[in-house]
Design an enzyme around this catalytic site. Structure first.
Site, PDB file in Angstrom:
ATOM      1  N   SER A 262      -5.570  -7.075  -6.172  1.00 55.30           N
ATOM      2  CA  SER A 262      -5.509  -8.544  -6.038  1.00 55.30           C
ATOM      3  C   SER A 262      -4.859  -8.939  -4.723  1.00 55.30           C
ATOM      4  CB  SER A 262      -4.704  -9.118  -7.210  1.00 55.30           C
ATOM      5  OG  SER A 262      -3.412  -8.517  -7.239  1.00 55.30           O
TER       6      SER A 262
ATOM      7  N   ALA B 206     -15.747  -1.020  -9.450  1.00 48.98           N
ATOM      8  CA  ALA B 206     -15.477   0.121  -8.564  1.00 48.98           C
ATOM      9  C   ALA B 206     -16.340   1.322  -8.929  1.00 48.98           C
ATOM     10  CB  ALA B 206     -13.998   0.489  -8.631  1.00 48.98           C
TER      11      ALA B 206
ATOM     12  N   CYS C 291      22.384  12.176 -10.110  1.00 46.76           N
ATOM     13  CA  CYS C 291      22.244  13.189  -9.040  1.00 46.76           C
ATOM     14  C   CYS C 291      20.980  12.964  -8.230  1.00 46.76           C
ATOM     15  CB  CYS C 291      22.256  14.597  -9.645  1.00 46.76           C
ATOM     16  SG  CYS C 291      20.770  14.995 -10.572  1.00 46.76           S
TER      17      CYS C 291
ATOM     18  N   ARG D   3       2.975   2.655 -21.583  1.00 47.09           N
ATOM     19  CA  ARG D   3       1.982   2.913 -20.530  1.00 47.09           C
ATOM     20  C   ARG D   3       1.667   4.399 -20.438  1.00 47.09           C
ATOM     21  NH1 ARG D   3       4.389  -0.063 -15.429  1.00 47.09           N
ATOM     22  NH2 ARG D   3       2.464   0.646 -14.425  1.00 47.09           N
TER      23      ARG D   3
ATOM     24  N   HIS E 239       3.859   3.434  -4.634  1.00 42.86           N
ATOM     25  CA  HIS E 239       4.713   2.816  -5.658  1.00 42.86           C
ATOM     26  C   HIS E 239       5.198   3.849  -6.674  1.00 42.86           C
ATOM     27  CE1 HIS E 239       2.828  -1.348  -4.665  1.00 42.86           C
ATOM     28  NE2 HIS E 239       3.684  -0.951  -3.755  1.00 42.86           N
TER      29      HIS E 239
ATOM     30  N   CYS F  49      16.862  11.053 -11.596  1.00 40.08           N
ATOM     31  CA  CYS F  49      18.189  10.892 -12.196  1.00 40.08           C
ATOM     32  C   CYS F  49      18.963   9.797 -11.470  1.00 40.08           C
ATOM     33  CB  CYS F  49      18.961  12.209 -12.118  1.00 40.08           C
ATOM     34  SG  CYS F  49      20.638  12.073 -12.759  1.00 40.08           S
TER      35      CYS F  49
ATOM     36  N   GLN G 264      -1.583   2.051  -4.856  1.00 43.85           N
ATOM     37  CA  GLN G 264      -0.490   1.308  -5.470  1.00 43.85           C
ATOM     38  C   GLN G 264      -0.319   1.737  -6.926  1.00 43.85           C
ATOM     39  OE1 GLN G 264      -0.833  -3.130  -4.243  1.00 43.85           O
ATOM     40  NE2 GLN G 264      -2.830  -2.248  -3.803  1.00 43.85           N
TER      41      GLN G 264
HETATM   42  C1  BV8 Z   1       9.831  -4.380  -0.774  1.00 38.73           C
HETATM   43  C2  BV8 Z   1       5.248  -0.087  -9.565  1.00 38.73           C
HETATM   44  C3  BV8 Z   1      11.680  -4.456   0.754  1.00 38.73           C
HETATM   45  C4  BV8 Z   1       5.819  -0.611 -10.832  1.00 38.73           C
HETATM   46  C5  BV8 Z   1       4.754  -2.050  -8.203  1.00 38.73           C
HETATM   47  C6  BV8 Z   1       6.726 -10.793   1.502  1.00 38.73           C
HETATM   48  C7  BV8 Z   1       6.306 -11.986   0.963  1.00 38.73           C
HETATM   49  C8  BV8 Z   1       6.555 -12.246  -0.417  1.00 38.73           C
HETATM   50  C9  BV8 Z   1       7.207 -11.333  -1.250  1.00 38.73           C
HETATM   51  C10 BV8 Z   1       7.618 -10.165  -0.689  1.00 38.73           C
HETATM   52  C11 BV8 Z   1       7.394  -9.901   0.670  1.00 38.73           C
HETATM   53  N1  BV8 Z   1       7.916  -8.676   0.920  1.00 38.73           N
HETATM   54  C12 BV8 Z   1       8.468  -8.168  -0.235  1.00 38.73           C
HETATM   55  C13 BV8 Z   1       8.282  -9.065  -1.216  1.00 38.73           C
HETATM   56  C14 BV8 Z   1       8.718  -8.897  -2.588  1.00 38.73           C
HETATM   57  C15 BV8 Z   1       7.706  -8.072  -3.432  1.00 38.73           C
HETATM   58  C16 BV8 Z   1       6.364  -8.751  -3.537  1.00 38.73           C
HETATM   59  O1  BV8 Z   1       5.420  -8.475  -2.821  1.00 38.73           O
HETATM   60  N2  BV8 Z   1       6.305  -9.655  -4.534  1.00 38.73           N
HETATM   61  C17 BV8 Z   1       4.988 -10.309  -4.817  1.00 38.73           C
HETATM   62  C18 BV8 Z   1       4.859 -10.446  -6.331  1.00 38.73           C
HETATM   63  C19 BV8 Z   1       4.922 -11.634  -4.090  1.00 38.73           C
HETATM   64  N3  BV8 Z   1       7.515  -6.724  -2.858  1.00 38.73           N
HETATM   65  C20 BV8 Z   1       8.466  -5.811  -3.168  1.00 38.73           C
HETATM   66  O2  BV8 Z   1       9.463  -6.032  -3.837  1.00 38.73           O
HETATM   67  C21 BV8 Z   1       8.241  -4.423  -2.589  1.00 38.73           C
HETATM   68  N4  BV8 Z   1       9.464  -3.945  -2.002  1.00 38.73           N
HETATM   69  O3  BV8 Z   1       9.131  -5.108  -0.097  1.00 38.73           O
HETATM   70  O4  BV8 Z   1      11.079  -3.917  -0.424  1.00 38.73           O
HETATM   71  C22 BV8 Z   1      11.989  -5.868   0.426  1.00 38.73           C
HETATM   72  C23 BV8 Z   1      12.576  -6.151  -0.817  1.00 38.73           C
HETATM   73  C24 BV8 Z   1      12.868  -7.485  -1.110  1.00 38.73           C
HETATM   74  C25 BV8 Z   1      12.560  -8.528  -0.217  1.00 38.73           C
HETATM   75  C26 BV8 Z   1      11.965  -8.189   1.018  1.00 38.73           C
HETATM   76  C27 BV8 Z   1      11.664  -6.864   1.337  1.00 38.73           C
HETATM   77  C28 BV8 Z   1       7.933  -3.414  -3.740  1.00 38.73           C
HETATM   78  C29 BV8 Z   1       6.650  -3.766  -4.400  1.00 38.73           C
HETATM   79  C30 BV8 Z   1       6.265  -2.637  -5.396  1.00 38.73           C
HETATM   80  C31 BV8 Z   1       6.531  -3.060  -6.811  1.00 38.73           C
HETATM   81  N5  BV8 Z   1       6.004  -2.053  -7.735  1.00 38.73           N
HETATM   82  N6  BV8 Z   1       4.298  -1.069  -9.032  1.00 38.73           N
HETATM   83  C32 BV8 Z   1       4.986  -0.188 -12.013  1.00 38.73           C
HETATM   84  O5  BV8 Z   1       3.780   0.038 -11.857  1.00 38.73           O
HETATM   85  O6  BV8 Z   1       5.557  -0.088 -13.084  1.00 38.73           O
HETATM   86  S1  BV8 Z   1       3.681  -3.321  -7.707  1.00 38.73           S
HETATM   87  C33 BV8 Z   1       2.398  -3.288  -8.884  1.00 38.73           C
HETATM   88  O7  BV8 Z   1       1.851  -4.578  -8.859  1.00 38.73           O
HETATM   89  C34 BV8 Z   1       1.256  -2.355  -8.570  1.00 38.73           C
HETATM   90  O8  BV8 Z   1       1.664  -1.126  -8.056  1.00 38.73           O
HETATM   91  C35 BV8 Z   1       0.452  -3.173  -7.568  1.00 38.73           C
HETATM   92  O9  BV8 Z   1       0.995  -3.055  -6.290  1.00 38.73           O
HETATM   93  C36 BV8 Z   1       0.682  -4.574  -8.065  1.00 38.73           C
HETATM   94  C37 BV8 Z   1      -0.436  -4.953  -8.960  1.00 38.73           C
HETATM   95  O10 BV8 Z   1      -1.482  -5.305  -8.147  1.00 38.73           O
HETATM   96  P1  BV8 Z   1      -2.934  -4.617  -8.286  1.00 38.73           P
HETATM   97  O11 BV8 Z   1      -2.819  -3.130  -8.316  1.00 38.73           O
HETATM   98  O12 BV8 Z   1      -3.746  -5.250  -7.258  1.00 38.73           O
HETATM   99  O13 BV8 Z   1      -3.407  -5.040  -9.769  1.00 38.73           O
HETATM  100  P2  BV8 Z   1      -3.834  -6.506 -10.268  1.00 38.73           P
HETATM  101  O14 BV8 Z   1      -3.945  -6.396 -11.740  1.00 38.73           O
HETATM  102  O15 BV8 Z   1      -2.963  -7.532  -9.659  1.00 38.73           O
HETATM  103  O16 BV8 Z   1      -5.303  -6.731  -9.638  1.00 38.73           O
HETATM  104  C38 BV8 Z   1      -6.348  -5.881 -10.018  1.00 38.73           C
HETATM  105  C39 BV8 Z   1      -7.564  -6.352  -9.212  1.00 38.73           C
HETATM  106  O17 BV8 Z   1      -8.648  -5.464  -9.543  1.00 38.73           O
HETATM  107  C40 BV8 Z   1      -8.000  -7.777  -9.542  1.00 38.73           C
HETATM  108  O18 BV8 Z   1      -8.251  -8.477  -8.320  1.00 38.73           O
HETATM  109  C41 BV8 Z   1      -9.310  -7.591 -10.333  1.00 38.73           C
HETATM  110  O19 BV8 Z   1     -10.266  -8.557  -9.988  1.00 38.73           O
HETATM  111  C42 BV8 Z   1      -9.805  -6.235  -9.836  1.00 38.73           C
HETATM  112  N7  BV8 Z   1     -10.567  -5.459 -10.830  1.00 38.73           N
HETATM  113  C43 BV8 Z   1     -10.363  -5.415 -12.185  1.00 38.73           C
HETATM  114  N8  BV8 Z   1     -11.248  -4.529 -12.748  1.00 38.73           N
HETATM  115  C44 BV8 Z   1     -11.994  -4.023 -11.714  1.00 38.73           C
HETATM  116  C45 BV8 Z   1     -11.545  -4.601 -10.486  1.00 38.73           C
HETATM  117  N9  BV8 Z   1     -12.080  -4.299  -9.284  1.00 38.73           N
HETATM  118  C46 BV8 Z   1     -13.105  -3.383  -9.269  1.00 38.73           C
HETATM  119  N10 BV8 Z   1     -13.571  -2.757 -10.405  1.00 38.73           N
HETATM  120  C47 BV8 Z   1     -13.070  -3.071 -11.630  1.00 38.73           C
HETATM  121  N11 BV8 Z   1     -13.551  -2.474 -12.733  1.00 38.73           N
HETATM  122 ZN    ZN Z   2      21.034  14.326 -12.698  1.00 39.16          ZN
END
Ligand code: BV8
Ligand code: ZN
Length: 244
Positions: free
Chosen positions: A191, A233, A132, A72, A121, A129, A103
């Site tokens: 999404s 966008a 540390c 990436r 995010h 690290c 995000q």
């Molecule tokens: C947490 C970094 C406390 C990594 C990311 C409540 C209910 C259910 C589940 C949960 C909940 N609370 C917590 C959870 C668990 C989980 C979660 O939500 N799971 C989901 C899958 C159900 N959340 C977590 O774990 C969060 N932590 O809540 O901690 C906790 C912990 C455990 C349990 C309870 C509480 C941490 C979440 C963060 C994870 N890290 N990213 C990396 O990048 O390497 S998330 C990552 O995925 C992104 O950052 C982003 O957030 C997500 C991807 O989504 P999008 O950015 O929307 O991208 P996507 O491809 O899906 O969609 C793109 C959209 O754009 C599409 O709709 C498309 O149509 C549109 N599009 C495309 N091209 C265009 C366009 N629009 C306009 N113009 C264009 N050209």
């Molecule tokens: Zn270190």
């Protein structure tokens, strides 16, 4: 061709708003060529992000997770902010109380000049690290696959919030405050499936804000917002922000 009704209304709301908050996802960077998460181009070696972006995956096989992040980084290093990123910087400079919540870990918003910003995010150009806990900026491409901490020699991990990990409390407080006290919330290119960001649309509605979505496809947010504009966008966002 006169702009769609939704665009006219959102332009009018933005024109006299003094408090605007914006939430972005991978869709805003798609027009810069950055793969989205759920788009076909988002898969790596058939792994879904949810399989690799977890502390469990890193504990199990840190080499695999670093190969994915290096892949990436190599892609993102060649990408530049697009007109949607730049238009939001223009809005930031025009509006009295502005906050941008992303995000995205690609760093294209700060590259475009965004300053009033929470990268909730994390950022792919930062490493932390595991020993540390120091955070370092690192733009090496490629990055050594098991990079070590320059301070203590411990294994470095991406300074990114993985699934199952909590967000930085300051980022969460700052974002919730911005979503709960804005006149207009724009939701661009997400999404709306990952929490807590997926809850921001209803949080803003409950606080009485006008909420608009700009997205290529319909999402769960489309049912909640006041106006849902389907489009790219980089085409729609500059149009919304252009005065007149
Ligand atoms: C947490 C970094 C406390 C990594 C990311 C409540 C209910 C259910 C589940 C949960 C909940 N609370 C917590 C959870 C668990 C989980 C979660 O939500 N799971 C989901 C899958 C159900 N959340 C977590 O774990 C969060 N932590 O809540 O901690 C906790 C912990 C455990 C349990 C309870 C509480 C941490 C979440 C963060 C994870 N890290 N990213 C990396 O990048 O390497 S998330 C990552 O995925 C992104 O950052 C982003 O957030 C997500 C991807 O989504 P999008 O950015 O929307 O991208 P996507 O491809 O899906 O969609 C793109 C959209 O754009 C599409 O709709 C498309 O149509 C549109 N599009 C495309 N091209 C265009 C366009 N629009 C306009 N113009 C264009 N050209
Ligand atoms: Zn270190």
């Amino acid at each position: 061709m006169p702009p769609a009704a939704g665009i006219v209304e959102v332009k009018a709301r933005l024109a006299d708003a003094r408090a605007v908050t914006v939430l972005t996802g991978a869709g805003i960077s798609a027009d810069s060529g950055v793969p989205t998460f759920r788009g076909a181009d988002g898969l790596w070696r058939n792994y879904r992000a949810e399989d690799l972006a977890t502390p469990e995956a890193f504990a199990r096989d840190p080499r695999l997770v670093w190969e994915w992040y290096n892949w990436r980084r190599e892609i993102i290093a060649t990408k530049r902010p697009n007109p949607a990123h730049h238009a939001l910087v223009e809005l930031e400079q025009r509006v009295e109380r502005f906050w941008l919540i992303t995000q995205n870990v690609d760093g294209l918003h700060p590259d475009a000049g965004a300053r009033q910003l929470s990268e909730i995010h994390g950022n792919i150009w930062k490493v932390r690290c595991t020993q540390c806990r120091q955070v370092h900026r690192n733009r090496a491409v490629p990055i050594p696959i098991l990079p070590l901490c320059p301070a203590c020699g411990g294994l470095l991990r991406p300074h990114i919030v993985w699934f199952g990990e909590s967000l930085d409390p300051d980022d969460l407080d700052r974002s919730a405050a911005a979503v709960g006290s804005c006149e207009v919330l724009l939701i661009i290119g997400t999404s709306g499936l990952v929490y807590p960001a997926a809850a921001f649309a209803s949080l803003a509605k409950q606080a009485g804000s006008f909420v608009a979505e700009i997205n290529l496809d319909p999402t769960p947010n489309s049912e909640i917002v006041n106006v849902a504009i389907q489009g790219r966008a980089q085409a729609v966002v500059p149009e919304l922000i252009r005065s007149t």
